[in-house]
Design a protein around this motif. Sequence first.
Motif, PDB file in Angstrom:
ATOM      1  N   TYR A   1       0.845  -1.194   0.000  1.00  0.00           N
ATOM      2  CA  TYR A   1       0.000   0.000   0.000  1.00  0.00           C
ATOM      3  C   TYR A   1       0.884   1.249   0.000  1.00  0.00           C
ATOM      4  CZ  TYR A   1      -4.488  -2.240   1.017  1.00  0.00           C
ATOM      5  OH  TYR A   1      -5.645  -2.968   0.934  1.00  0.00           O
TER       6      TYR A   1
ATOM      7  N   TYR B   1       0.643   5.475   0.734  1.00  0.00           N
ATOM      8  CA  TYR B   1      -0.075   6.636   1.235  1.00  0.00           C
ATOM      9  C   TYR B   1       0.863   7.837   1.160  1.00  0.00           C
ATOM     10  CZ  TYR B   1      -3.715   3.693   3.317  1.00  0.00           C
ATOM     11  OH  TYR B   1      -4.754   2.814   3.512  1.00  0.00           O
TER      12      TYR B   1
ATOM     13  N   GLN C   1       1.357  11.874   3.046  1.00  0.00           N
ATOM     14  CA  GLN C   1       0.925  12.770   4.101  1.00  0.00           C
ATOM     15  C   GLN C   1       1.461  14.159   3.799  1.00  0.00           C
ATOM     16  OE1 GLN C   1       2.360  12.021   8.106  1.00  0.00           O
ATOM     17  NE2 GLN C   1       0.518  12.920   8.989  1.00  0.00           N
TER      18      GLN C   1
ATOM     19  N   SER D   1       0.829  18.362   8.207  1.00  0.00           N
ATOM     20  CA  SER D   1      -0.248  18.617   9.174  1.00  0.00           C
ATOM     21  C   SER D   1      -1.608  18.089   8.731  1.00  0.00           C
ATOM     22  CB  SER D   1      -0.355  20.116   9.475  1.00  0.00           C
ATOM     23  OG  SER D   1       0.802  20.550  10.125  1.00  0.00           O
ATOM     24  N   GLN D   2      -1.608  17.041   7.917  1.00  0.00           N
ATOM     25  CA  GLN D   2      -2.848  16.388   7.531  1.00  0.00           C
ATOM     26  C   GLN D   2      -2.737  14.892   7.797  1.00  0.00           C
ATOM     27  OE1 GLN D   2      -4.221  17.361   3.569  1.00  0.00           O
ATOM     28  NE2 GLN D   2      -3.415  19.444   3.679  1.00  0.00           N
ATOM     29  N   GLY D   3      -3.855  14.194   7.734  1.00  0.00           N
ATOM     30  CA  GLY D   3      -3.833  12.748   7.850  1.00  0.00           C
ATOM     31  C   GLY D   3      -3.344  12.119   6.549  1.00  0.00           C
ATOM     32  N   PRO D   4      -2.809  10.906   6.612  1.00  0.00           N
ATOM     33  CA  PRO D   4      -2.358  10.235   5.382  1.00  0.00           C
ATOM     34  C   PRO D   4      -3.504  10.038   4.395  1.00  0.00           C
ATOM     35  CG  PRO D   4      -1.438   9.164   7.312  1.00  0.00           C
ATOM     36  CD  PRO D   4      -2.468  10.149   7.806  1.00  0.00           C
TER      37      PRO D   4
ATOM     38  N   TYR E   1      -4.737   7.872   1.047  1.00  0.00           N
ATOM     39  CA  TYR E   1      -4.537   6.643   0.278  1.00  0.00           C
ATOM     40  C   TYR E   1      -4.204   6.984  -1.171  1.00  0.00           C
ATOM     41  CZ  TYR E   1      -5.845   2.587  -2.546  1.00  0.00           C
ATOM     42  OH  TYR E   1      -5.865   1.569  -3.467  1.00  0.00           O
TER      43      TYR E   1
ATOM     44  N   TYR F   1       4.539   7.104   2.136  1.00  0.00           N
ATOM     45  CA  TYR F   1       4.749   5.896   2.923  1.00  0.00           C
ATOM     46  C   TYR F   1       4.362   4.653   2.129  1.00  0.00           C
ATOM     47  CZ  TYR F   1       4.933   8.955   7.041  1.00  0.00           C
ATOM     48  OH  TYR F   1       5.274   9.919   7.955  1.00  0.00           O
TER      49      TYR F   1
ATOM     50  N   TYR G   1      -1.675  -1.110  10.418  1.00  0.00           N
ATOM     51  CA  TYR G   1      -0.565  -0.659   9.599  1.00  0.00           C
ATOM     52  C   TYR G   1       0.599  -0.264  10.492  1.00  0.00           C
ATOM     53  CZ  TYR G   1      -3.600   0.020   5.450  1.00  0.00           C
ATOM     54  OH  TYR G   1      -4.446  -0.132   4.375  1.00  0.00           O
ATOM     55  N   ILE G   2       1.769  -0.631  10.099  1.00  0.00           N
ATOM     56  CA  ILE G   2       2.986  -0.187  10.761  1.00  0.00           C
ATOM     57  C   ILE G   2       3.735   0.706   9.782  1.00  0.00           C
ATOM     58  CG2 ILE G   2       5.121  -0.862  11.902  1.00  0.00           C
ATOM     59  CD1 ILE G   2       2.545  -1.706  13.356  1.00  0.00           C
ATOM     60  N   PHE G   3       3.859   1.959  10.144  1.00  0.00           N
ATOM     61  CA  PHE G   3       4.486   2.926   9.255  1.00  0.00           C
ATOM     62  C   PHE G   3       6.000   2.936   9.441  1.00  0.00           C
ATOM     63  CE2 PHE G   3       1.211   5.599   7.266  1.00  0.00           C
ATOM     64  CZ  PHE G   3       0.085   5.095   7.876  1.00  0.00           C
ATOM     65  N   GLY G   4       6.708   2.997   8.336  1.00  0.00           N
ATOM     66  CA  GLY G   4       8.140   3.238   8.366  1.00  0.00           C
ATOM     67  C   GLY G   4       8.392   4.734   8.365  1.00  0.00           C
ATOM     68  N   THR G   5       9.594   5.110   7.989  1.00  0.00           N
ATOM     69  CA  THR G   5       9.970   6.525   8.034  1.00  0.00           C
ATOM     70  C   THR G   5       9.491   7.294   6.815  1.00  0.00           C
ATOM     71  OG1 THR G   5      12.100   5.963   7.074  1.00  0.00           O
ATOM     72  CG2 THR G   5      11.972   6.114   9.478  1.00  0.00           C
TER      73      THR G   5
ATOM     74  N   ARG H   1      10.415  11.727   2.022  1.00  0.00           N
ATOM     75  CA  ARG H   1       9.966  13.119   1.918  1.00  0.00           C
ATOM     76  C   ARG H   1      10.254  13.606   0.500  1.00  0.00           C
ATOM     77  NH1 ARG H   1       8.532  16.616   5.811  1.00  0.00           N
ATOM     78  NH2 ARG H   1       9.203  15.086   7.381  1.00  0.00           N
TER      79      ARG H   1
END
Lengths: 112, 114
Positions: free
Chosen positions: A34, A36, A38, A41-44, A46, A87, A100-104, A107
């Motif tokens: 998947y 995503y 971000q 200052s907003q939510g991720p 899809y 992500y 979900y486990i987010f990585g770094t 950017r």
Amino acid sequence: DAKTTQPTSMDCAEGRAANLPCNHSTISGNEYVYWYRQIHSQGPQYIIHGLKNNETNEMASLIITEDRKSSTLILPHATLRDTAVYYCIVRPGGSGTYKYIFGTGTRLKVLA
Amino acid sequence: GAVVSQHPSWVICKSGTSVKIECRSLDFQATTMFWYRQFPKQSLMLMATSNEGSKATYEQGVEKDKFLINHASLTLSTLTVTSAHPEDSSFYICSAPARGDTQYFGPGTRLTVL
């Protein structure tokens, strides 16, 4: 721990394609990839997901290697509004709800 | 479709007070929702899984008595930060699965504890 690794940052010229790589070398046969993003200052949000075939929608294309150990998200014509953290997430397939486990993430900065 | 909202979008409170954050699925039902916390320049960290009609499941290291989660209906989960302190200041984000288990995220709530 996240099952994915991504470059910390990337730059892309406006109007050019942005290619964001993701390594998921320990992915299992039934796990989806998947993507995503971000914006500050907003939510991720899809973007797209896939299992083994390449996928395309109105936002992006997802290319998954044949061995499924890595993938690339392609934004075909990047705009300044595509500047965000991207992500890549691996999650199990099948029915059910999986956390979900987010990585770094990566950017991405789109430059004018 | 698949819209998730959060309220409030930001809140400032005094140390020692409690703050409630709501997460709603607007156009779908969700028996499960997730709560994340994000500190500046860091990634999202999963705090807990909210389950409709049953107790939440907390990730290791997250204090369940400090972060109270209630999933009262199929469209609403709440996170209450009890006795908030400055170190609880963060960006709190919820998500809910829809459309084949793809998760959709709320816009986030920025909490500042003075």
